[in-house]
Design an enzyme around this catalytic site. Structure first.
Site, PDB file in Angstrom:
ATOM      1  N   LYS A 112     -48.366 -90.013  93.085  1.00  0.00           N
ATOM      2  CA  LYS A 112     -49.596 -90.779  92.920  1.00  0.00           C
ATOM      3  C   LYS A 112     -50.237 -91.059  94.270  1.00  0.00           C
ATOM      4  O   LYS A 112     -51.460 -91.017  94.413  1.00  0.00           O
ATOM      5  CB  LYS A 112     -49.319 -92.084  92.166  1.00  0.00           C
ATOM      6  CG  LYS A 112     -49.045 -91.854  90.691  1.00  0.00           C
ATOM      7  CD  LYS A 112     -48.728 -93.141  89.987  1.00  0.00           C
ATOM      8  CE  LYS A 112     -48.462 -92.915  88.505  1.00  0.00           C
ATOM      9  NZ  LYS A 112     -47.850 -94.086  87.880  1.00  0.00           N
ATOM     10  N   LYS A 191     -50.084 -77.119  83.268  1.00  0.00           N
ATOM     11  CA  LYS A 191     -49.655 -78.257  82.457  1.00  0.00           C
ATOM     12  C   LYS A 191     -50.883 -79.087  82.017  1.00  0.00           C
ATOM     13  O   LYS A 191     -51.773 -79.338  82.833  1.00  0.00           O
ATOM     14  CB  LYS A 191     -48.732 -79.126  83.317  1.00  0.00           C
ATOM     15  CG  LYS A 191     -48.294 -80.370  82.609  1.00  0.00           C
ATOM     16  CD  LYS A 191     -47.490 -81.266  83.534  1.00  0.00           C
ATOM     17  CE  LYS A 191     -47.147 -82.487  82.760  1.00  0.00           C
ATOM     18  NZ  LYS A 191     -47.114 -83.733  83.313  1.00  0.00           N
ATOM     19  N   LYS A 194     -54.568 -85.102  82.458  1.00  0.00           N
ATOM     20  CA  LYS A 194     -55.876 -85.687  82.723  1.00  0.00           C
ATOM     21  C   LYS A 194     -56.331 -85.338  84.144  1.00  0.00           C
ATOM     22  O   LYS A 194     -57.489 -85.037  84.380  1.00  0.00           O
ATOM     23  CB  LYS A 194     -55.775 -87.204  82.583  1.00  0.00           C
ATOM     24  CG  LYS A 194     -56.846 -87.792  81.738  1.00  0.00           C
ATOM     25  CD  LYS A 194     -56.543 -89.242  81.440  1.00  0.00           C
ATOM     26  CE  LYS A 194     -55.386 -89.391  80.478  1.00  0.00           C
ATOM     27  NZ  LYS A 194     -54.755 -90.686  80.471  1.00  0.00           N
TER      28      LYS A 194
END
Ligand code: TRP
Length: 326
Positions: A112, A191, A194
């Site tokens: 992240k 994959k 979002k």
């Protein structure tokens, strides 16, 4: 078995979420053998969401989407994390049992951060809030996507450490990951995620869904030529959605009797039909917010009793009084 999982309330659910995690969650609820706890992990969303209006909309949508997709409040305890105070209190206690080294190893934090998310302390300690979510309810089985496996293992490590120090308190949880559908491809074959912008949303409008499906990446074999179903993303989706005529479709591919366009049109029908009853339930729930509110209240009451009992036990083990004075 006691089953528990949380769903982050950020963004619309997509097909990757469904086959990766949601579907097995509903099946575990419906097989009648489990004691299920399903909650909206709205506090976790604060690690990345700063807009309160957006937060509220996502939270509400997430509740409705899960109910539409099959969470049954008669069969599961369904609640919002933010309604149960014990989650945040236990998080502090567990933070003091968690080494920086353990958190430093979290792939999810590194990923992240690398994607540009603000590296706030909430994001860093995210796995500890998650450990509280799990340990408060003595959950044994945690159905999650592959990306959450490490977090569940961390919850287990934290529980073990606490038990070793303060005596048997927590049940050790185990992640449950469906093997054959771990990674669902997106429109481009990567994959489905979002962050790659390659998702097919479950509750997309008809036109939008059609557009998405028509844009699934294929090669450019001309019409009439044999095509290899094994190499075709559209075919992979037919399989995933359990097309009842898969054998027939397979031979049409091999004999060059179908083109990608037609295969995609069939796929659209299949997907649209697959989520039809969920879509209808969702439309009803959207019109019946009071009913949704009642479901949340009942769920929170049930969850709170269990969470408070565990918290009280933990407090006593630590030398605090089991009950708060006020
Ligand atoms: N971190 C999970 C996710 O992003 C959501 C979550 C929060 C969760 N708390 C949990 C999952 C506890 C399982 C158990 O998908």
């Amino acid at each position: 078995m006691r089953v528990l999982t949380g769903m982050q309330s950020s963004g619309a659910p997509h097909i990757g979420n469904w086959f990766g995690m949601m579907k097995q969650t509903i099946e575990l609820q419906n097989d009648g053998k489990n004691d299920c706890f399903y909650f909206i992990a709205d506090l976790h969303s604060f690690t990345s969401q700063k807009n309160s209006e957006e937060f509220r909309i996502n939270q509400e949508r997430c509740v409705i989407d899960w109910l539409a997709l099959g969470v049954d409040p008669e069969k599961s305890i369904f609640y919002r994390q933010s309604d149960i105070r014990a989650h945040t209190e236990l998080t502090w206690i567990l933070l003091c049992q968690t080494s920086m080294g353990l958190l430093d190893r979290a792939h999810s934090f590194k990923d992240k951060k690398a994607k540009g998310l603000e590296a706030n302390a909430g994001l860093f300690t995210y796995p500890v809030l998650m450990a509280s979510d799990i340990l408060l309810y003595s959950a044994e089985i945690i159905p999650v996507g592959k990306d959450q496996k490490q977090h569940v293992e961390m919850a287990r490590d934290i529980a073990q450490k606490f038990n070793a120090h303060y005596g048997e308190t927590f049940v050790l949880p185990e992640p449950k990951i469906l093997k054959n559908v771990e990674t669902i491809p997106g429109l481009d074959g990567q994959k489905m995620s979002k962050s790659y912008g390659n998702t097919i949303d479950i509750f997309a409008e008809e036109k939008e869904l059609k557009k998405k499906i028509m844009s699934i990446k294929t090669d450019s074999i001309p019409l009439g030529q044999p095509m290899d179903p094994k190499k075709c993303l559209v075919f992979a989706f037919h399989k995933l959605f359990g097309n009842p005529h898969l054998k027939d479709l397979e031979s049409k591919y091999k004999n060059g009797k179908i083109g990608y366009g037609d295969s995609k049109k069939m796929l659209f029908e299949l997907v649209w039909d697959y989520f039809r009853s969920a879509r209808e339930r969702r439309e009803n729930l959207l019109l019946n917010k009071k009913f949704v509110q009642e479901i949340l209240e009942k769920g929170a009451q049930k969850a709170n009793v269990i969470a408070e009992a565990k918290l009280s036990q933990v407090r006593e083990k630590m030398g605090l009084s089991g009950k708060h004075l006020v």
